[in-house]
Design an enzyme around this catalytic site. Structure first.
Site, PDB file in Angstrom:
ATOM      1  N   SER A 104      35.412  47.584  63.864  1.00 25.90           N
ATOM      2  CA  SER A 104      34.423  47.693  63.035  1.00 25.90           C
ATOM      3  C   SER A 104      33.626  47.532  63.981  1.00 25.90           C
ATOM      4  O   SER A 104      33.461  47.098  65.198  1.00 25.90           O
ATOM      5  CB  SER A 104      33.853  46.681  62.029  1.00 25.90           C
ATOM      6  N   ASP A 105      32.463  48.236  63.696  1.00 27.45           N
ATOM      7  CA  ASP A 105      30.932  47.925  64.614  1.00 27.45           C
ATOM      8  C   ASP A 105      30.816  46.729  64.057  1.00 27.45           C
ATOM      9  O   ASP A 105      30.940  45.578  63.128  1.00 27.45           O
ATOM     10  CB  ASP A 105      29.707  48.647  64.151  1.00 27.45           C
ATOM     11  N   TRP A 106      29.912  46.029  65.150  1.00 29.50           N
ATOM     12  CA  TRP A 106      29.543  44.368  64.578  1.00 29.50           C
ATOM     13  C   TRP A 106      29.056  44.026  63.316  1.00 29.50           C
ATOM     14  O   TRP A 106      27.569  44.408  62.847  1.00 29.50           O
ATOM     15  CB  TRP A 106      28.964  44.517  66.158  1.00 29.50           C
ATOM     16  N   GLY A 107      30.411  43.832  62.585  1.00 31.26           N
ATOM     17  CA  GLY A 107      29.496  42.817  60.748  1.00 31.26           C
ATOM     18  C   GLY A 107      29.590  44.685  59.912  1.00 31.26           C
ATOM     19  O   GLY A 107      29.025  44.659  58.750  1.00 31.26           O
ATOM     20  N   ALA A 108      30.264  46.020  60.140  1.00 34.57           N
ATOM     21  CA  ALA A 108      30.163  46.446  59.448  1.00 34.57           C
ATOM     22  C   ALA A 108      31.317  46.398  57.956  1.00 34.57           C
ATOM     23  O   ALA A 108      31.444  47.208  57.543  1.00 34.57           O
ATOM     24  CB  ALA A 108      30.809  47.601  60.335  1.00 34.57           C
TER      25      ALA A 108
END
Ligand code: BGC
Length: 761
Positions: free
Chosen positions: A231-235
């Site tokens: 995931s993108d960071w926090g997605a």
């Protein structure tokens, strides 16, 4: 580690250990399992340098990362159009990762530049999916040659920073396939990145992280992706459905919260353990791919990489204007360098890609010892305010010199991850400075530092314009070599520079309403729009000047007729007709002469960069396959070529096509038609077999056209051509109204059924 060994290892892991493996141990590491000897793997940003944060991790770069080398950002590397060079840059990055124990570098970032306003355009490659995918592929190849992984990002349709974590990118199937997926597709298929990073945004309503169509159906099943998706960071916001959809690794750590959700889901039978096992296997496969191929001898030689960054920068600087051959400048003349960026270049953008450069070379650093070059600051960039004293000093020095070079561009605060620009203008104080200097000194050259197009109200007042993009920490040396002619510029624009923002095709819809952004311009992104509209632009896609000149001749196609299963070989001779050695980016566009679908007038399907000594000729060849002629067909849900003539066009930019030749391509695929009562006669007439089946109905009066032409008043008023044209748009159900009762509904429905059955036979 072999697949069997991996599976055996996973067999020994507890449910909790497996769930934990699916999220980061912290900001930058995967989880380890000490009792089984499973190591953690470090990941780091990228993409144009190594941003390894040792302590106090935070991805937006507030805390320092290790001293590293900042290469040119994506905007510039794409402009090089030089695959081999970017592969070398990738190899340097891969080697740095090996030396620093980083298993995956988080990039390249390939999102399409839909609007010049996107805050991260400086990291992205192009408005054209072929260029984006090819240049990303070149970087991936280099990094992975060193047994280090990449994470092509941000998958998918993250084309603005505005509300990037909640906004939904709404687009039709064809646009998604031809433009936004295509930017990833070639690189995923050919260079096989070890990982893919999913984006924050939603795609047609579904978050990328839980978008099974994109993460599994397309990425894995169609494109054969065999790494893992992170995931993108926090997605991640819905852990269990995300795992189902094909998101293996959540980054960064969720502090165990989401791991517990996975454990509960398995225990309660809502998630098959096999789905979890498969995710763990995909992650560990990459962890061990790195671990088993560690290069313990790798050394991060910052000075050597700085030199390579300079070489790359030389090919990322685009010469946009060179009136009266003002460039190259003479090293011995009295010249003034004006502008903050002469001594402190803006060479990278803000956010997660921000590199802690071990040294920075400015243009001024390279010339200050020469004695004939002076420096005037001209403007400050913290605030957009005219500093009259700095301005007056710059104008005075410009008057006294033989030429003035203004190092201008966008300040840091204009371009960064996390927000978009609100306009396409440069700061007013810089525009004013350029205008005043140009009024005082006719030999004025502007060197631009920016990651995305700017409006240039002063373009006609200056003699030279050099687009230096965000050229990395060694940019100054490259700029000076180009300004004074040690290096011949060879970069080309991987994006169009419109005159003004309002010209851009996404202008009316970017950044959408609330959390919905509709991509209403469809496939008409960048030059696809400007060229089709024949709209003037400041600088077209693919444009860039050289200090030498190139001639194209002998365009040859291997065949005049091909089927969509064949390949076509195209060759063209390119000659350097000037007096210096130089490199040319030869571009190949394909144009569908006639099409029943709405298509851009031409699309880039090939490019090659060739180096030529003065007077030298080389033959450049391209191989085109079905995809070069195809569009995405929404009935077939596949690429399709419509039979007919296509033009193969070769040129120096999208607006400077030098040679073209036709080729006839025959489709081997028939697009099925579903006949209904609303199908028009015209559509039936397109298929000879269907026409034959219609024959009995053709006997009916209303369908007979022009048999006794001229014999009565009606046929004088309506010619047979007119009658036929009208018939073409009449739906089959029209027979009920106009056959005077000769045709019943049952008969008509029977014919429609027969037509549909005839399709299958
Ligand atoms: C960015 C990614 C980056 C990640 C880790 C995110 O905010 O969108 O591009 O790789 O942070 O720093």
């Amino acid at each position: 580690m072999t697949r069997d060994q991996l599976q055996e290892l996973i067999g020994k892991m507890t449910l909790e250990e497996k769930a934990a493996m699916c999220s980061g141990a912290d900001f930058w590491h995967t989880e380890s399992v000490e009792r089984l000897g499973i190591p953690a793997m470090m990941v780091s940003d990228g993409p144009h340098g190594l941003k390894k944060q040792d302590q106090k991790a935070d991805h937006l770069g507030v805390n320092d990362s290790i001293k590293a080398v900042c290469f040119p950002a994506g905007c510039g590397t794409a402009a090089s159009f030089n695959r081999e060079l970017i592969t070398k840059m990738g190899e340097a990055l891969g080697n740095e990762c090996q030396a620093e124990g980083v298993g995956v570098i988080l990039g390249p970032a390939v999102n399409i530049k839909r609007s010049p306003l996107c805050g991260r355009n400086f990291e992205y490659y192009s408005e054209d999916p072929y260029v984006a995918s090819e240049m990303a592929g070149a970087l991936i190849e280099g990094v992975q040659n060193k047994n280090v992984g990449t994470s092509i990002k941000h998958f998918l349709a993250n084309n603005q920073e505005h509300r990037r974590m909640s906004s939904s990118s709404e687009m039709d199937e064809r646009t998604m396939r031809e433009i936004y997926l295509a930017a990833f597709e070639g690189a995923v298929k050919k260079q096989k990145p070890w990982t893919v990073m999913c984006s924050y945004n939603r795609i047609n309503g579904t978050y990328a992280a839980e978008n099974k169509e994109v993460l599994t159906d397309i990425l894995r099943d169609e494109w054969d992706f065999d790494g893992f998706v992170m995931s993108d960071w926090g997605a991640v916001n819905n852990r269990v459905p995300d795992l189902y959809a094909g998101l293996e690794l959540e980054m960064p750590s969720s502090g165990g919260i989401n791991d517990r959700l996975i454990v509960e889901a398995v225990k309660e039978g809502r998630l098959e353990e096999a789905v979890l096992d498969r995710a763990v296997e995909r992650i560990l496969n990459i962890v061990y791919r790195f671990e088993d191929n560690r290069d313990k001898t790798a050394v991060f030689d910052r000075d050597a990489d700085h030199e390579l960054a300079r070489k790359v920068a030389e090919e990322t600087i685009v010469l946009l204007k060179n009136e009266d051959g003002i460039l190259p400048l003479d090293e011995k003349e009295k010249i003034v360098f004006i502008g903050k960026y002469a001594a402190r270049p803006r060479f990278q953008g803000g956010g997660s890609s921000h590199i802690n450069s071990h040294k920075v070379t400015s243009a001024w650093d390279c010339v200050k010892e020469w004695g004939n070059i002076t420096l005037a600051e001209g403007f400050r960039d913290e605030k957009d305010e005219i500093d009259e004293a700095l301005m007056a000093e710059a104008v005075e020095q410009a008057k006294a010199a033989k030429a003035a070079v203004i190092f201008a561009g966008l300040p840091d605060a204009f371009e960064s991850e996390g927000f978009d620009r609100g306009h396409m203008r440069m700061p007013n104080c810089q525009n004013e400075l350029i205008a005043r200097v140009a009024a005082a000194q006719p030999n004025t050259i502007v060197v631009l530092h920016n990651g995305s197009p700017v409006e240039m109200p002063w373009a006609d007042q200056v003699k030279g314009i050099v687009e230096a993009y965000l050229g990395g920490q060694a940019v100054g040396g490259a700029q000076v070599d180009i300004l004074f002619g040690k290096v011949n510029p060879s970069a080309k624009l991987p994006e169009s520079f419109p005159y003004k923002l309002e010209d851009n095709p996404s202008y009316l819809y970017y950044v959408g309403e609330g959390d919905r952004v509709e991509y209403r311009e469809g496939v008409f992104v960048g030059y696809r729009y400007y060229d089709t509209k024949k709209m003037d632009v400041r600088f077209p896609f693919g444009f860039g000047l050289s200090y030498t000149a190139f001639d194209y001749s002998d365009l040859k196609l291997s065949a005049e007729n091909i089927s969509d299963q064949d390949t076509l070989s195209v060759s063209v001779n390119v000659t350097n007709t000037g007096s210096r050695a130089g490199k040319e980016v030869v571009q190949l566009y394909v144009s569908d002469v006639e099409s029943t679908v709405i298509r851009p007038v031409q699309e880039l399907k090939g490019f090659e960069k060739v180096e030529l000594a003065s007077g030298e000729t080389k033959t450049v060849t391209f191989t085109l396959d079905k995809r070069a002629f195809a569009y995405w067909n929404t009935t077939l849900h596949d690429w399709h070529v419509e039979s007919g003539t296509f033009l193969v066009r070769v040129g120096k930019s999208s607006r400077d096509i030098v040679l073209e030749a036709p080729v006839n391509v025959d489709s081997t695929v028939k697009v099925p038609v579903r006949y209904t009562l609303d199908t028009t006669f015209g559509d039936v007439m397109k298929d000879p077999k269907a026409m034959e089946m219609m024959a009995p109905f053709m006997k009916l009066g209303i369908l007979e056209t022009g048999e006794d032409e001229g014999s009565n008043a009606a046929s004088e008023a309506i010619s047979s051509e007119m009658q036929e044209a009208m018939m073409r748009y009449m739906p089959l159900r029209g027979l009920l109204s106009f056959s005077g009762g000769a045709v019943t509904m049952e008969q008509l429905q029977g014919m429609v059924d027969a037509l549909n059955a005839g399709q299958q036979s």
